[in-house]
Write a protein that holds these residues in place. Structure first.
Motif, PDB file in Angstrom:
ATOM      1  N   HIS A  59       1.072  19.112  21.887  1.00  0.00           N
ATOM      2  CA  HIS A  59       1.424  20.118  20.863  1.00  0.00           C
ATOM      3  C   HIS A  59       2.704  20.508  20.763  1.00  0.00           C
ATOM      4  O   HIS A  59       3.182  20.454  19.580  1.00  0.00           O
ATOM      5  N   THR A  86       2.212  18.990  10.849  1.00  0.00           N
ATOM      6  CA  THR A  86       2.539  20.337  11.439  1.00  0.00           C
ATOM      7  C   THR A  86       3.166  21.369  10.185  1.00  0.00           C
ATOM      8  O   THR A  86       3.140  20.854   9.020  1.00  0.00           O
ATOM      9  N   HIS A 375      -5.865  21.624  20.082  1.00  0.00           N
ATOM     10  CA  HIS A 375      -4.909  20.796  19.575  1.00  0.00           C
ATOM     11  C   HIS A 375      -4.988  19.391  19.453  1.00  0.00           C
ATOM     12  O   HIS A 375      -4.136  18.853  18.741  1.00  0.00           O
ATOM     13  N   TYR A 376      -6.085  19.209  19.992  1.00  0.00           N
ATOM     14  CA  TYR A 376      -6.215  17.468  20.253  1.00  0.00           C
ATOM     15  C   TYR A 376      -7.575  16.969  19.573  1.00  0.00           C
ATOM     16  O   TYR A 376      -8.140  16.248  20.159  1.00  0.00           O
ATOM     17  N   ILE A 401      -1.707  20.026  13.661  1.00  0.00           N
ATOM     18  CA  ILE A 401      -1.312  20.712  15.095  1.00  0.00           C
ATOM     19  C   ILE A 401      -1.314  22.305  14.490  1.00  0.00           C
ATOM     20  O   ILE A 401      -0.617  22.729  13.961  1.00  0.00           O
ATOM     21  N   TYR A 403      -1.576  24.777  16.468  1.00  0.00           N
ATOM     22  CA  TYR A 403      -0.480  25.699  16.905  1.00  0.00           C
ATOM     23  C   TYR A 403       0.686  26.004  16.282  1.00  0.00           C
ATOM     24  O   TYR A 403       1.176  26.753  16.231  1.00  0.00           O
ATOM     25  N   SER A 404       1.326  24.985  15.480  1.00  0.00           N
ATOM     26  CA  SER A 404       2.469  24.860  14.678  1.00  0.00           C
ATOM     27  C   SER A 404       2.147  25.727  13.376  1.00  0.00           C
ATOM     28  O   SER A 404       2.987  26.263  12.680  1.00  0.00           O
TER      29      SER A 404
END
Ligand code: HEM
Length: 503
Positions: A59, A86, A375-376, A401, A403-404
């Protein structure tokens, strides 16, 4: 005269030829821009962009690549072309703006190995739709219905408090809270799925929860990511064998519990999720429908999916929140102050949330910066889609993603700083933020969001009514490490804290 006519004729045909060429060029360029696929680093034959992505921190390396190629870009994981999304705008535009087109899941090799097409997380089509519909409505009855789940969670909070007291020997002795927090959270899922809660010292329960955690860690590990990219490596991957063994052991454990529940099934008295499923299966069979989606494979995979998706995520978020409070004592002071002022010593109820804006903001900020979300978990385009001018072809895996999104600099000021005030207005009232998207959005949005939010609120408030959390003696707040351990979810690095009793 003739010469003049000839000259006008050649200038007219030259002009027509130029206009023709310009039109052709325009048509060609507008056609090709509609068919332009997202840019990305140049892939090597067979290896793709293997050397540009870090499989240990996929990520982060993908978020880094977006600085060069934009928020929608292509990477080749081996021979497989993947479109990465993202930042808040791109992820929201895809998952909400094209909800149906991106509702499918890409079925990666490791998933094909253990649950081909069954359950909820890694299924598509009618079976997924039916399992999702059934799960949402049954979770409403047993999980997110505030009355029932509030009682279950409050009961579990008391067990967790007792455990904190034992582990700290009532004297503030430092201990690692990660195991007991996981047991508490897994018990909530277990009571919804099986109508059973387990003692934290039950060795079978301990190994089931540990196997679940290991599954999540292995699924996010570099070697399994590499296996998903180069499946022919399977015979030499130790982690693949280990993962399959753990998954099969947990399935066997779940099948035993399911068989016990089936033996005592009474359709008039539905005790839990498994009962509701088996009752529905029985009803359909009695009415002559033999090939419905209500079969054992779907039951087993849906139950194990919910355990896997609902234990680590909520458990790690709570652990992050506890760690942030120990690290930022001035914020913990405000949490205690709000609890004393609004609640006093009576038990906290769900309806208190609206009167505890600061605590609500702290929990949101812990979730944002803890950033545990998977994230995956790839989606897949079910048809050709043009997103922000880029063509994403039918069948292309699409990786949002999250996370982003939670660290998007365009949405969050100083995104790496822990600052609950970003969820408060100038009068201290809680404000929702659109870019707060830890549960995803669109057709695949987390089915456990309501339950997770209830759990986080009740566990967090109950613990801080009873305890003050501090670093162990000799460790400063600055020294508490916020580096995550990366698996399919983000856990805090193992650490110890002191729980000082307030009563
Ligand atoms: C803080 C806690 C949680 C977080 C951050 C979280 C986050 C997520 C995310 C990001 C997804 C992927 C959505 C997508 O593919 O776009 C997801 C899916 C899912 N979550 Fe959660 N989750 C949490 C708790 C739970 C709980 C408590 C349950 C169980 C009751 C649960 C069950 C699921 C399931 C079954 C899916 C798959 C849905 C599908 O594919 O249709 N989650 N979650």
């Amino acid at each position: 005269m003739l010469e003049h006519l000839f000259q006008s004729f050649t200038s007219a045909s030259l002009l027509a030829a130029i206009v023709g060429l310009l039109v052709l060029n325009f048509l060609r360029s507008s056609f090709s821009s509609r068919n332009r696929e997202p840019p990305g680093p140049t892939p090597l034959p067979l290896l793709g962009n293997f050397f540009q992505v870090d499989f240990d921190n996929l990520h982060i390396s993908l978020a880094d690549l977006s600085k060069t190629y934009g928020s929608i870009f292509t990477v080749y994981l081996g021979l497989k072309k993947v479109v990465v999304l993202t930042g808040y705008k791109a992820v929201k535009e895809a998952l909400v703006g094209y909800a149906d087109e991106f509702a499918d899941r890409e079925i990666i090799p490791i998933i094909e190995d253990f649950s081909p097409g069954h359950g909820l997380i890694f299924a598509n089509g009618d079976s997924w739709k039916e399992m999702r519909r059934f799960t949402i409505s049954t979770l409403k009855d047993f999980g997110t219905s505030k009355r029932i789940s509030e009682a279950r969670i409050i009961e579990e909070c008391n067990y967790l408090i007792e455990e904190f007291e034992k582990l700290s020997f009532l004297s503030g002795k430092p201990f690692d809270n990660s195991r007991v927090v996981s047991y508490a959270v897994a018990n909530i899922i277990s009571s919804i799925m099986y109508n059973m809660r387990f003692d934290y010292n039950d060795p079978i329960y301990q190994s089931t929860v540990e196997r679940d955690q290991e599954t999540i860690t292995l699924l996010g590990s570099a070697s399994i990511q590499i296996y998903n990219t180069f499946p022919w490596l399977r015979p030499i991957l130790k982690n693949w064998k280990l993962l399959m063994k753990i998954i099969r052991e947990n399935e066997a454990e779940s099948m035993k519990i399911i068989a016990n529940l089936e033996e005592t099934l009474n359709p008039e008295m539905c005790r839990c999720f498994v009962d509701a499923f088996l009752t529905q299966k029985q009803k359909l069979e009695e009415s002559g429908i033999k090939d419905s989606h209500y079969h054992y494979e779907n039951l087993l995979q849906t139950v194990t999916n919910i355990f896997a998706a609902g234990t680590d995520t909520a458990g790690h978020t709570l652990q992050w929140a506890l760690l942030f409070m120990a690290k930022y004592p001035h914020i913990q002071d405000k949490v205690h102050e709000e609890l004393r002022r609004v609640i006093g010593s009576r038990p906290v109820r769900v309806e208190d949330r609206k009167n505890l804006p600061y605590i609500n903001a702290v929990i949101h900020e812990s979730q944002r910066l803890g950033n545990v979300g998977p994230h995956y978990v790839p989606h897949q385009a079910s048809q050709d889609v043009t997103l922000n001018g880029y063509l994403i072809k039918k069948g292309t895996p699409v990786l949002p993603i999250f996370y982003s999104v939670l660290l998007d600099e365009n949405e969050w000021e100083a995104p790496h700083t822990f600052n609950p005030s970003r969820f408060l207005d100038k009068d201290g009232k809680f404000i929702k933020r659109d870019a707060f998207m830890p549960f995803s959005a669109g057709r695949r949005v987390c089915v456990g969001e309501g339950l997770a939010r209830l759990e986080l609120f009740l566990f967090f408030t109950s613990l801080f009514q009873r305890f003050r959390l501090t670093p162990p003696p000799g460790v400063t707040e600055d020294e508490l490490d916020l580096t995550p351990v990366v698996g399919l979810t983000h856990a805090p690095t193992p650490h110890k804290l002191c729980a000082i009793s307030l009563q």
